[in-house]
Design an enzyme around this catalytic site. Structure first.
Site, PDB file in Angstrom:
ATOM      1  N   ARG A 211       0.841  -1.190   0.000  1.00  0.00           N
ATOM      2  CA  ARG A 211       0.000   0.000   0.000  1.00  0.00           C
ATOM      3  C   ARG A 211       0.880   1.245   0.000  1.00  0.00           C
ATOM      4  O   ARG A 211       2.024   1.211   0.460  1.00  0.00           O
ATOM      5  CB  ARG A 211      -0.919   0.010   1.223  1.00  0.00           C
ATOM      6  CG  ARG A 211      -1.828  -1.213   1.356  1.00  0.00           C
ATOM      7  CD  ARG A 211      -2.589  -1.179   2.673  1.00  0.00           C
ATOM      8  NE  ARG A 211      -3.506  -2.301   2.835  1.00  0.00           N
ATOM      9  CZ  ARG A 211      -3.196  -3.455   3.444  1.00  0.00           C
ATOM     10  NH1 ARG A 211      -1.974  -3.611   3.964  1.00  0.00           N
ATOM     11  NH2 ARG A 211      -4.079  -4.423   3.540  1.00  0.00           N
TER      12      ARG A 211
ATOM     13  N   LYS B 206      -1.824  -2.557   8.171  1.00  0.00           N
ATOM     14  CA  LYS B 206      -2.936  -2.146   9.022  1.00  0.00           C
ATOM     15  C   LYS B 206      -2.830  -2.818  10.384  1.00  0.00           C
ATOM     16  O   LYS B 206      -2.355  -3.940  10.515  1.00  0.00           O
ATOM     17  CB  LYS B 206      -4.264  -2.516   8.356  1.00  0.00           C
ATOM     18  CG  LYS B 206      -4.550  -1.725   7.074  1.00  0.00           C
ATOM     19  CD  LYS B 206      -5.903  -2.093   6.497  1.00  0.00           C
ATOM     20  CE  LYS B 206      -6.215  -1.262   5.268  1.00  0.00           C
ATOM     21  NZ  LYS B 206      -7.535  -1.608   4.679  1.00  0.00           N
TER      22      LYS B 206
ATOM     23  N   HIS C 252      -2.870   2.015  -5.859  1.00  0.00           N
ATOM     24  CA  HIS C 252      -3.702   0.816  -5.698  1.00  0.00           C
ATOM     25  C   HIS C 252      -3.740  -0.005  -6.981  1.00  0.00           C
ATOM     26  O   HIS C 252      -3.895  -1.233  -6.942  1.00  0.00           O
ATOM     27  CB  HIS C 252      -5.125   1.198  -5.274  1.00  0.00           C
ATOM     28  CG  HIS C 252      -5.974   0.014  -4.918  1.00  0.00           C
ATOM     29  ND1 HIS C 252      -5.834  -0.674  -3.740  1.00  0.00           N
ATOM     30  CD2 HIS C 252      -6.957  -0.627  -5.615  1.00  0.00           C
ATOM     31  CE1 HIS C 252      -6.696  -1.678  -3.702  1.00  0.00           C
ATOM     32  NE2 HIS C 252      -7.382  -1.677  -4.835  1.00  0.00           N
TER      33      HIS C 252
ATOM     34  N   ARG D 270      -1.017  -2.358  -6.769  1.00  0.00           N
ATOM     35  CA  ARG D 270      -1.366  -3.450  -5.850  1.00  0.00           C
ATOM     36  C   ARG D 270      -2.287  -4.452  -6.547  1.00  0.00           C
ATOM     37  O   ARG D 270      -2.106  -5.661  -6.430  1.00  0.00           O
ATOM     38  CB  ARG D 270      -2.030  -2.843  -4.613  1.00  0.00           C
ATOM     39  CG  ARG D 270      -2.387  -3.829  -3.508  1.00  0.00           C
ATOM     40  CD  ARG D 270      -2.804  -3.029  -2.279  1.00  0.00           C
ATOM     41  NE  ARG D 270      -3.386  -3.847  -1.230  1.00  0.00           N
ATOM     42  CZ  ARG D 270      -2.677  -4.544  -0.343  1.00  0.00           C
ATOM     43  NH1 ARG D 270      -1.362  -4.539  -0.405  1.00  0.00           N
ATOM     44  NH2 ARG D 270      -3.278  -5.248   0.600  1.00  0.00           N
TER      45      ARG D 270
ATOM     46  N   HIS E 143      -3.576  -9.027   3.418  1.00  0.00           N
ATOM     47  CA  HIS E 143      -5.029  -9.048   3.585  1.00  0.00           C
ATOM     48  C   HIS E 143      -5.396  -9.887   4.805  1.00  0.00           C
ATOM     49  O   HIS E 143      -4.784 -10.930   5.061  1.00  0.00           O
ATOM     50  CB  HIS E 143      -5.710  -9.645   2.347  1.00  0.00           C
ATOM     51  CG  HIS E 143      -5.829  -8.696   1.205  1.00  0.00           C
ATOM     52  ND1 HIS E 143      -5.889  -9.101  -0.120  1.00  0.00           N
ATOM     53  CD2 HIS E 143      -5.907  -7.344   1.171  1.00  0.00           C
ATOM     54  CE1 HIS E 143      -5.997  -8.048  -0.904  1.00  0.00           C
ATOM     55  NE2 HIS E 143      -6.005  -6.969  -0.148  1.00  0.00           N
TER      56      HIS E 143
ATOM     57  N   TYR F   3      -9.441 -10.122  -6.467  1.00  0.00           N
ATOM     58  CA  TYR F   3      -8.535  -9.586  -7.482  1.00  0.00           C
ATOM     59  C   TYR F   3      -8.114 -10.647  -8.503  1.00  0.00           C
ATOM     60  O   TYR F   3      -7.280 -10.373  -9.364  1.00  0.00           O
ATOM     61  CB  TYR F   3      -7.292  -9.005  -6.814  1.00  0.00           C
ATOM     62  CG  TYR F   3      -7.577  -7.789  -5.962  1.00  0.00           C
ATOM     63  CD1 TYR F   3      -7.431  -6.509  -6.486  1.00  0.00           C
ATOM     64  CD2 TYR F   3      -7.999  -7.916  -4.641  1.00  0.00           C
ATOM     65  CE1 TYR F   3      -7.686  -5.395  -5.718  1.00  0.00           C
ATOM     66  CE2 TYR F   3      -8.262  -6.802  -3.863  1.00  0.00           C
ATOM     67  CZ  TYR F   3      -8.116  -5.546  -4.402  1.00  0.00           C
ATOM     68  OH  TYR F   3      -8.387  -4.450  -3.633  1.00  0.00           O
TER      69      TYR F   3
END
Length: 357
Positions: free
Chosen positions: A205, A229, A304, A307, A330, A339
Site C-alpha cells: 500500500r 494495518k 492501488h 497493488r 489481507h 482480485y
C-alpha cells in the site's frame, strides 16, 4: 476508508431530525440537535472529554485516524446540515436511535455527480463503525446512558459488494515511467525508479511504502519489512531487477537513518526531520507516481492499481491464494480472491463462443 467525499445534496431537516418520528424532550436530547449547527466550538468545550478526540486518540495509526476522522466529519455535516463543520466539539451524546437510522439512510441515499451512489456498502459500513465507536466513547465518558447508547448503535450493516477499484497496469506503461526516471540525472530520478519498482514488485500500500525506513530493506534477502494495518509487520520481496534499482538509490541516498524514500528538495537534497531523513506521506507517493506517468505520456494510475496488478499477476502465475494473501497483508483470503482475473477471463471466453447472426 481510504475516503470518498459525498457529491450529494444536503439533507433536509426532516430527513435527519427523525423523519416524522416524534422527538424526545430536550432533556433527552431530541430537540437539542439544533446545537449541532452552532458555528465553531462551544464556549465550554473540553477537549479532554470530547468523545470525538478521545476515540481518534485511541486509534493506533495516523492513517486510521485520518480515515475515521473523515467519516465522523461527514456524519457531523449531515446532522448539522452545514458543510463547514467538523465532528470536534459536537454533542454526539445527543444522538438517539431515530437520528442514527436517518444518518444511515442519508449515507445510502447520497449520489455523486454521475448519479451513482456516493458511497459503496463497505464505505457506509466504515462510517457506521466510526459512529458506533464515538457513541461508545460517549458512554464510557459518562455522557450517555447505557440504554441510550445501546439503542443508538443498534444499526444493521449495509449489505452488498463492489468490484475492486482500479485498473491493470500494462507492462509498457511501467517501462515508459521507468525510462523517464532513468533519464532524470537528479537524485529524484534514482529515488522514483526504485519507488516504482518497489510498488510494482511488492504490491504494498502507498502508506506502507511511505513508512519504510532504510533499515527495513535487506539487500541480501531482497526483502522489505513493511508495517500494515493494525501495525502488523510482514516481509515482502522484490525482484532482482527491483533490488538493483533500490541499491542504486541507496548508493545516492546513503545509509543514514530515516525514510527509505524521503522527500527531495528542488536543490536535490533529502529533507531531514528530527535528525533523520523525513518520511513522505501516502499522498506524496501517489503524487510522485502521477507525475512520472504523466511525463511518460501514459494513462494515469494510482498506487492501488499497482497493488491490484501485483495480486493479479501472482494468481495468474499459479501462486496459491494463501501465499498471495500473506504477501499483500489481507486479513481474509476472500479479499485477495476478489482480485483474481482468471474467472473474468473464463466468463469472457464463454461469451466469445457466441456469434451474432
Amino acid at each position: 476508508m481510504a475516503e470518498d467525499e459525498s457529491q450529494g445534496t444536503a439533507p433536509s431537516p426532516d430527513r435527519i431530525r427523525g423523519g416524522g418520528v416524534p422527538a424526545r424532550p430536550a432533556s433527552a436530547a431530541g430537540g437539542a440537535l439544533r446545537d449541532w449547527g452552532s458555528p465553531g466550538l462551544p464556549s465550554a468545550y473540553d477537549p479532554e472529554r470530547d468523545p470525538y478526540r478521545v476515540y481518534l486518540d485511541r486509534l493506533d495509526s495516523e492513517q486510521s485516524r485520518r480515515t475515521m476522522r473523515g467519516c465522523l466529519d461527514r456524519i457531523a455535516r449531515i446532522v448539522a446540515m452545514d458543510e463547514n463543520v467538523t465532528g470536534a466539539g459536537r454533542p454526539w451524546w445527543l444522538l438517539r436511535y431515530e437520528h442514527t437510522t436517518r444518518i444511515r439512510a442519508e449515507l445510502r441515499a447520497r449520489t455523486g455527480e454521475d448519479g451513482r451512489p456516493a458511497y459503496s456498502p463497505s464505505s457506509i459500513n466504515k462510517h457506521l463503525v466510526a459512529l458506533r465507536q464515538v457513541l461508545r466513547e460517549c458512554w464510557r465518558l459518562g455522557l450517555m446512558t447505557a440504554e441510550d447508547y445501546q439503542r443508538a448503535v443498534d444499526l444493521k450493516s449495509v449489505e452488498g459488494s463492489r468490484l475492486p477499484s482500479g485498473h491493470h497496469i500494462p507492462d509498457r506503461s511501467l517501462a515508459a515511467a521507468l525510462a523517464v526516471c532513468d533519464a532524470d540525472p537528479s537524485p529524484a530520478g534514482r529515488r522514483d525508479a526504485a519507488l516504482l519498482a518497489a510498488l510494482y514488485t511488492t504490491g504494498a500500500r502507498r502508506g506502507e511504502i511511505a513508512g519504510l525506513a532504510v533499515g527495513d530493506y535487506d539487500p541480501a534477502e531482497r526483502s522489505l519489512r513493511v508495517r500494515g494495518k493494525r501495525d502488523k509487520e510482514r516481509l515482502v520481496f522484490v525482484t532482482v531487477e527491483a533490488a538493483a534499482r533500490l541499491d542504486a538509490w541507496i548508493a545516492v541516498r546513503g545509509r543514514g537513518p530515516g525514510a527509505l524514500f524521503p522527500p527531495i528538495s528542488r536543490m536535490g537534497r533529502c529533507r531531514i526531520r528530527d535528525g533523520a531523513l523525513a518520511h513522505p506521506t501516502g499522498q506524496a507517493i501517489a503524487g510522485i507516481l502521477a507525475r512520472r506517468l504523466a511525463e511518460a505520456g501514459v494513462p494515469s494510475h494510482t498506487p492501488h492499481d499497482f497493488r491490484r496488478t501485483f495480486i493479479g499477476e501472482l494468481l495468474d502465475a499459479g501462486v496459491d491464494l494463501a501465499t498471495a494473501q500473506q504477501l499483500v497483508g489481507h486479513a481474509s483470503p476472500a479479499t485477495t480472491a476478489r482480485y483474481d482475473r482468471r474467472p473474468e477471463r473464463q466468463r469472457r471466453d464463454a461469451v466469445d463462443r457466441l456469434r451474432l447472426p
